[in-house]
Every structure is written in structure tokens, then in C-alpha cells.
Design a protein around this motif. Structure first.
Motif, short mmCIF file in Angstrom:
data_model
loop_
_atom_site.label_atom_id
_atom_site.label_comp_id
_atom_site.label_asym_id
_atom_site.label_seq_id
_atom_site.Cartn_x
_atom_site.Cartn_y
_atom_site.Cartn_z
N LEU A 96 0.83 -1.21 0.00
CA LEU A 96 0.00 0.00 0.00
C LEU A 96 0.87 1.26 0.00
CD1 LEU A 96 -2.70 -1.16 2.58
CD2 LEU A 96 -3.06 -0.74 0.14
N ALA A 97 1.99 1.22 0.75
CA ALA A 97 2.89 2.37 0.78
C ALA A 97 3.57 2.58 -0.57
CB ALA A 97 3.92 2.18 1.88
N ILE A 98 4.00 1.47 -1.19
CA ILE A 98 4.66 1.57 -2.51
C ILE A 98 3.72 2.18 -3.54
CG2 ILE A 98 5.54 0.16 -4.43
CD1 ILE A 98 6.74 -1.73 -2.31
N GLU A 99 2.45 1.79 -3.49
CA GLU A 99 1.47 2.34 -4.43
C GLU A 99 1.26 3.84 -4.22
OE1 GLU A 99 -0.48 1.05 -6.88
OE2 GLU A 99 0.02 -1.08 -6.80
N ARG A 100 1.42 4.30 -2.99
CA ARG A 100 1.28 5.74 -2.71
C ARG A 100 2.50 6.52 -3.20
NH1 ARG A 100 -2.36 3.27 -1.62
NH2 ARG A 100 -2.79 4.01 -3.72
N LYS A 101 3.66 5.83 -3.23
CA LYS A 101 4.90 6.55 -3.53
C LYS A 101 5.24 6.54 -5.02
CE LYS A 101 9.72 6.91 -1.91
NZ LYS A 101 9.59 8.20 -1.19
N PHE A 102 4.91 5.43 -5.72
CA PHE A 102 5.33 5.28 -7.11
C PHE A 102 4.12 5.09 -8.03
CE2 PHE A 102 8.81 3.24 -4.59
CZ PHE A 102 9.75 4.24 -4.75
N THR A 103 4.34 5.41 -9.29
CA THR A 103 3.30 5.19 -10.29
C THR A 103 3.25 3.71 -10.65
OG1 THR A 103 4.77 5.48 -12.18
CG2 THR A 103 3.75 7.48 -11.26
N LYS A 104 2.17 3.31 -11.33
CA LYS A 104 2.04 1.92 -11.75
C LYS A 104 3.18 1.53 -12.69
CE LYS A 104 -1.88 0.55 -9.78
NZ LYS A 104 -2.00 -0.65 -8.92
N HIS A 105 3.53 2.43 -13.60
CA HIS A 105 4.61 2.12 -14.54
C HIS A 105 5.95 1.96 -13.81
CE1 HIS A 105 2.39 3.79 -18.35
NE2 HIS A 105 1.85 2.68 -17.86
N ALA A 106 6.18 2.79 -12.80
CA ALA A 106 7.42 2.68 -12.02
C ALA A 106 7.46 1.37 -11.25
CB ALA A 106 7.55 3.87 -11.07
N ILE A 107 6.33 0.98 -10.68
CA ILE A 107 6.26 -0.28 -9.94
C ILE A 107 6.54 -1.45 -10.87
CG2 ILE A 107 4.70 -1.84 -8.70
CD1 ILE A 107 3.31 0.70 -7.60
#
Length: 678
Positions: A167-178
Motif C-alpha cells: 500500500l505504501a509503494i502504491e502511494r509513492k510510485f506510479t504503476k509504470h514505475a512499480i
């Protein structure tokens, strides 16, 4: 007359109203708990978000520890660790690759917040119906969190941390970055991390030029890298890739026509570098590293006991002598347990299953080592005479390999010729529990059948354990514990572990080991193990199981003990497989080279009882099941003394010294006529 207000009765409270109030209270409590949970989750996500590293830092921090494994002479045997290809920005990743990964691993990747409630509910229902965990619901973001920050331990706490981090990663990065981070960091097997490393390993080119079929193969690896690796099973890898393409069509990532046009017949995998059989040994050795050091970050230099030249000779011997359709294993070790060679199968790439260490197989007549040790320890001598005759024990009637009986023979001759009836008599005389206890004392850890037929090797054992048991005889009755690692250091030179000399436990009296060596030497010189001769003093024993399912040869010189096993993984019969043939020849081929450059030395077959350095009451002893020493006793409980004269077998009126047959050519021709090697 009107009733007074006080006399009016109040209506009884409705049951439905009471239940409704209780239900309302439960709903309120549940809602409160949910709100508290959401608040706690929000706080946890906020804390995780504040501690997450930036994108650039994640790009520069590959995980994994490199390990260099060396032989006893310093030769590098193998270097293991993560392999990373070129980092590919999202725009350089083929659309088919990202679509394939999203379709097969996380179809709702672009719509969920890091965790997939629909996927969780579906997985929970599926697992509930099946009664056990059969399906997971980890999103790509959760997998990224696990790969970068966590371990793969399947615990509730780890799963909760994984969800918070996702959940934190989704708040910090875009879907493409993930997706970029994931495709460049996920493990695809064979040491390859990221799609570029996987593409170069399995297809020999950059991931930027992946075709639909190739992308599907790589996407299919994430679920089970070892199972679906093209290097292990190309057909299975293609089958898994076909499933991935069907999933892509179902999710709308590709058109049905594109899916039907996929052609796996023309798909070619890159040739893999030959994996030497040394990997069987290095895998076994590396499994011990965690117990010897807790260093998990710095690169490690592991020095082992393996002799690289001897290892090559061992692999060549197994390859040359193992029958078609069968597998072979070999273990060689010194008297202190240093493993010099290990072969776990014919082809590590085709199967990394280590048959030398893991496989449990019936040892056949090689198990008679423990029967005769128990007899020798009880006071029987090599020159004692017993009659080879039909015998029935508790309803069991063993037969010899050639179906014949030859009458009175010495214990030495019976062992050399692997006579089953004599082994059965000895086992009954000393007790089958005693034989089992001797096997336990010598390191056999697998379950042991204590019924009479156990004397012929019906209980499973591993090649490594059987070889160590024979090595203990070569070591004058002292325990031999196999080991692989002598030193562990970091790349910076810090020594983390260095093996110290061990003081072995005494398993049997030296004179018992010497007498056992005499029997084993006779088996090689005049009995069933003659094919193992190498022109120098040698002791050993053959083993063949029913229907030729397993063939064994285990033996030693004063310098080295080697065990060989051959058979099929599915335990089906192998035509012509007998311990005295292919296994004995492989043993000889290896041992002739392994000890051929050293002067021959005599085996220890004589030990004077007065030279043992023990008090009189301790001259004959063993280890009790609890590990304490105890004197060996006869059937009446009396302490046994070494007896220089032949001791007739109990209940054998014909066992007179003058009745012993001469072990000449005529005798051997008669004894071995029509008898296959055992």
C-alpha cells in the motif's frame, strides 16, 4: 369499575426488539473495530511510506549474496549468486512482456491500490473449499515488496507487513514505475534476476527483442522457477507459456488470433553451459554454510574437501559403467570423513536430485556388514564354521542367489560368497535387534525393519551413510562423520569458520574392525567383489536387491573409502544390474586413479588383544544405544574374550575345525557356479 393506573400491566418487552438491539450493538462494535483497524492500517502505511527508499536507490540495491566455492587445492568449483542483466526503463520493455506478466500474475494490477480484495476473497473461497491452501492472492506490488524488503517465510506477520509495504509503494510510485522495478528485480530461476538476465540466459539475447512466445516463457517462470525452467524441462516450459498466452487472450491483452498464431515449435532456447556433476557436491556443501556462519551480506569464500581431479574421475566412472536408463551415485571419503568426490546422478542439468545424499534405497547384501559386525563383536571369529543349509526363521526361509547350499563353510567364506542362509543364522544367533542397534551405532538414521529378512538389507539407507559406516571399519572402528567444508571467509579476508580436528567416538573394538576387514578383503580377493580389484590391498562388499533394482559396492583402501550405488529412480528392475558387476567396475575405475599415485599399504587385519591399551575388562566393548560404552557379552550375559581358536556356531554339530573346506580354485568353482554376483 375502571381500573386504576397502578393496576394496569406494562406490556412485556418484545424478544425481537431485544435481539435487534443486540444485533445493532454487534454492528456498532464491528464498525468500531473496522474503523480502528483502518486507522491503524493508515498509520502503518504512513510510517512505511516515510521510510521507503527512492526509486534510484531501489535501482542500485540488488539483493542476494555471492558465494565462491573452492576445492581442497584452491580450484574454483563454482561461483553462485545473483545475475542481473541490463536495467530496462519501462519504455524499453516490450509491451508483450509487461502484458504477459500482468495477465498471469495480477490481472487487476492497474485498478487495485496495492492489494486485491477481489483476489483475496476468491483465493480464500477456493482454499476453504479445498480444505488447504492451494491459491494465493499476492499482487505484483506485494511480490515486489517481498522481493526487495522481506523474506519468503509464509507467516501471518510477514504477510501483514507485505500488505502494508504494498500500500505504501502504491502511494509513492506510479504503476509504470512499480512494473519497471518488478520486471527488473523479480527472480526467474538459474540465478537470473530481472527480465534481461532471464532473456539472455534462456534465449541468448536482450529482453528488448522478446517475442510473444519468449515473453510468455519468462512470465511463466515466476510461479515456479525451478519447475518451469527451460534448462530443466523445455517441454514443460512451453506448456506453461501456452497457458500464459491463453490467459493473455482471456484478459484482452492480445487478440484471440494472436494467441492461436503463437508458434512454440520454432522456439529455440539458448544452449546452457554444461553443469558439472560437482554441483551435487557444492549444493550439499552450501546447505551446511548457514549452520556454520550467520553472515548473509558479504560475499563468501568457501573452501571444501573436494579433490577436483578425483571428482572428474568419479563422474567418468559413473558415466561409463551405469546401465542405460539407470542412475548412479558415488561418494568417496578419507578416514576422517573428508568427502573427496560426490556424484549424485548422471546429469545435474536434467535432474539435480542428489542420489548420493537424499535417495533411500535397499542396500541388499552390503547390509551384511552390520550382521557380521554383531557376530564378531559377540565372539564369533572369521575361522568359525557354520553350515550353509536350508533354514527357516519365524516362518521365513531365505534362499541363496544360486538356489543351492554348499554345507560347512567358515564365516570368512560365507561372507566372501555372500551366503544368505549363513547371514540369517548369524542374525538369529545375535538377535535382529542387536543387528539393528549396530547399524544405528554406525550412523544409519533411516527406519530399520527388525524382522528376520532385515539381515539381507531390506531396510532403506542412503549411500552417504553406508559409505561412512564402511569408512569406520577402515578407521579401526572409530566413527567417521562426513564433512565438506574446511574454511569459510569473507571476500575481505575475515575468517568466519575453520574446521578443527575432531575426536571420534569409538564404535567397536579395533580387533573387531580388523576381523571385519579380513572378511571384506576376502570378498574382494576370492568372493563376489572380485571385479573391484585394483592391484593393491582392498576390502569391500557387494549388494544386490531383489529383481536387480539396486546394485551396490562399498569398499576401502587404507587411504580412501568409496561407495557406489546404481538403480532407477522409479525403483524398477534394471536387467543385469548386480553389485559385483557395474558398481564394482565403477568403484575400481575411480579408485585405481584416486589412489594409484601412492605406494600400496596393507590393510589392518590383525590386532593383538594385548596391544589395545585397555584394561582387561574393557578389551571387548561397544556403545550402548544410549551412547555409553559397555562390554560385549554372549547370550548368557558373560563378557566375551577374544578367542584364538575357531568357535563352532551354536547348534552346529558339524562345525569342527578339521571339517573346514579348503578355499582353493575347486571350491570357488563349485561355490560360484551359476551364482550371480551379490
Amino acid at each position: 369499575m375502571a381500573s386504576s393506573p397502578r393496576s394496569r400491566r406494562r406490556p412485556a418487552p418484545s424478544r425481537s426488539r431485544g435481539f435487534g438491539g443486540f444485533l445493532l450493538l454487534m454492528v456498532k462494535l464491528g464498525a468500531g473495530a473496522v474503523l480502528i483497524g483502518i486507522l491503524g492500517l493508515g498509520i502503518a502505511v504512513a510510517i512505511a511510506l516515510s521510510s521507503l527508499p527512492g526509486f534510484d536507490e531501489l535501482m542500485r540495491s540488488p539483493n542476494g549474496q555471492s558465494v565462491e566455492v573452492r576445492g581442497a587445492d584452491g580450484t574454483v568449483l563454482v561461483t553462485l549468486g545473483p545475475s542481473y542483466g541490463q536495467w530496462l526503463p519501462y519504455k524499453s520493455i516490450p509491451r508483450t512482456m509487461s502484458d504477459a506478466m500482468v495477465s498471469v500474475e495480477d490481472r487487476r494490477f492497474y485498478s487495485h491500490p496495492g492489494i486485491d480484495p477481489i483476489g483475496i476473497a476468491r483465493a480464500a473461497l477456493t482454499n476453504f473449499r479445498s480444505g488447504h491452501s492451494t491459491q494465493g492472492a499476492s499482487t505484483i506490488t506485494q511480490q515486489l515488496a517481498r522481493n526487495v524488503f522481506l523474506t519468503s517465510n509464509k507467516t501471518f506477520g510477514r504477510k501483514l507487513r507485505e500488505m502494508v509495504l504494498a500500500l505504501a509503494i502504491e502511494r509513492k510510485f506510479t504503476k509504470h514505475a512499480i512494473l519497471e522495478l518488478y520486471l527488473n528485480r523479480v527472480y526467474f530461476g538459474g540465478g537470473a534476476y530481472g527480465i534481461d538476465a532471464a532473456s539472455r540466459k534462456f534465449f541468448g539475447h536482450s529482453a528488448q527483442t522478446l517475442s510473444l512466445e519468449e515473453a510468455a516463457v519468462i512470465a511463466g517462470l515466476v510461479k515456479a522457477p525451478s519447475r518451469y525452467a527451460p534448462s530443466a524441462d523445455p517441454a514443460r516450459a512451453k506448456s506453461r507459456a501456452a497457458t500464459v498466452i491463453a490467459t493473455m487472450a482471456d484478459s484482452g491483452s492480445i487478440l484471440p488470433g494472436e494467441a492461436s498464431a503463437a508458434d512454440f515449435t520454432s522456439l529455440r532456447f539458448a544452449a546452457q553451459a554444461p553443469q558439472s556433476g560437482v554441483r551435487y557436491f557444492t549444493d550439499w556443501a552450501l546447505a551446511q554454510v548457514e549452520a556454520l556462519t550467520d553472515e548473509s551480506v558479504e560475499p563468501l569464500l568457501v573452501t571444501t574437501t573436494l579433490d577436483p581431479k578425483g571428482q572428474h574421475d568419479a563422474e567418468a566412472a559413473i558415466a561409463a559403467e551405469t546401465p542405460n536408463g539407470a542412475q548412479g551415485g558415488l561418494v568417496a571419503m578419507t578416514r576422517d570423513g573428508a568427502v573427496r568426490a560426490m556424484v549424485g546422478g548422471r546429469d545435474y542439468v536434467a535432474s539435480n536430485y542428489n542420489r548420493a545424499v537424499v535417495a533411500r534405497r535397499q542396500p541388499g547384501s552390503s547390509w551384511k556388514l552390520f550382521v557380521y559386525l554383531a557376530a564378531l563383536e559377540s565372539g564369533v571369529t572369521p575361522d568359525a564354521v557354520v553350515v550353509d543349509e536350508p533354514v527357516t526363521i519365524d516362518g521365513w526361509s531365505p534362499r541363496n542367489a544360486n538356489g543351492r547350499n554348499i554345507g560347512p563353510v567358515t564365516v570368512t567364506q560365507a561372507f566372501a560368497l555372500s551366503i544368505n542362509t549363513v547371514a540369517a543364522k548369524l542374525g538369529a544367533q545375535v538377535g535382529f535387534d542387536t543387528v539393528a542397534d549396530v547399524a544405528r551405532r554406525f550412523g544409519i538414521s533411516t527406519p530399520i525393519d527388525r524382522r528376520p529378512a532385515m539381515v539381507l538389507g531390506t531396510s532403506d539407507a542412503t549411500l552417504l551413510e553406508m559409505t561412512a559406516a564402511y569408512a569406520a571399519i577402515a578407521n579401526n572402528g572409530a566413527e567417521v562423520r562426513p564433512y565438506a567444508i574446511t574454511r569459510i571467509a569473507t571476500a575481505s579476508g575475515k575468517i568466519l569458520y575453520e574446521r578443527e580436528p575432531q575426536t571420534p567416538r569409538v564404535l567397536i573394538a579395533p580387533y573387531v574392525a580388523a576381523n571385519m576387514t579380513k572378511l571384506l578383503q576376502a570378498a574382494v580377493e576370492t568372493g563376489t567383489g572380485r571385479a573391484a580389484q585394483i592391484g593393491r590391498p582392498l576390502a569391500g562388499k557387494t549388494g544386490t536387491t531383489s529383481s536387480n533394482k539396486d546394485g551396490w559396492f562399498l569398499g576401502f583402501t587404507p587411504e580412501l573409502t568409496t561407495g557406489v550405488w546404481m538403480g532407477r529412480d522409479d525403483a524398477r528392475a534394471v536387467p543385469g544390474l548386480q553389485g559385483g558387476r557395474a558398481p564394482a567396475r565403477a568403484f575400481a575405475a575411480y579408485m585405481a586413479r584416486a589412489v594409484g599415485g601412492t605406494p600400496p599399504s596393507a590393510l589392518t587385519t590383525e590386532v593383538e588383544s594385548g596391544d589395545m591399551g585397555m584394561e582387561p575388562d574393557d578389551q571387548v566393548y561397544g556403545l550402548a544405544p544410549d551412547g555409553t560404552t559397555q562390554p560385549a557379552t554372549d547370550f548368557d550375559g558373560n563378557i566375551i574374550r577374544p578367542q584364538p581358536d575357531p568357535v563352532p556356531m551354536e547348534g552346529d554339530p558339524q562345525a569342527q575345525p578339521q571339517a573346514q573346506p579348503r578355499l582353493d580354485d575347486h571350491f570357488l568353482d563349485e561355490a560360484l557356479r551359476d551364482q550371480p554376483p551379490r
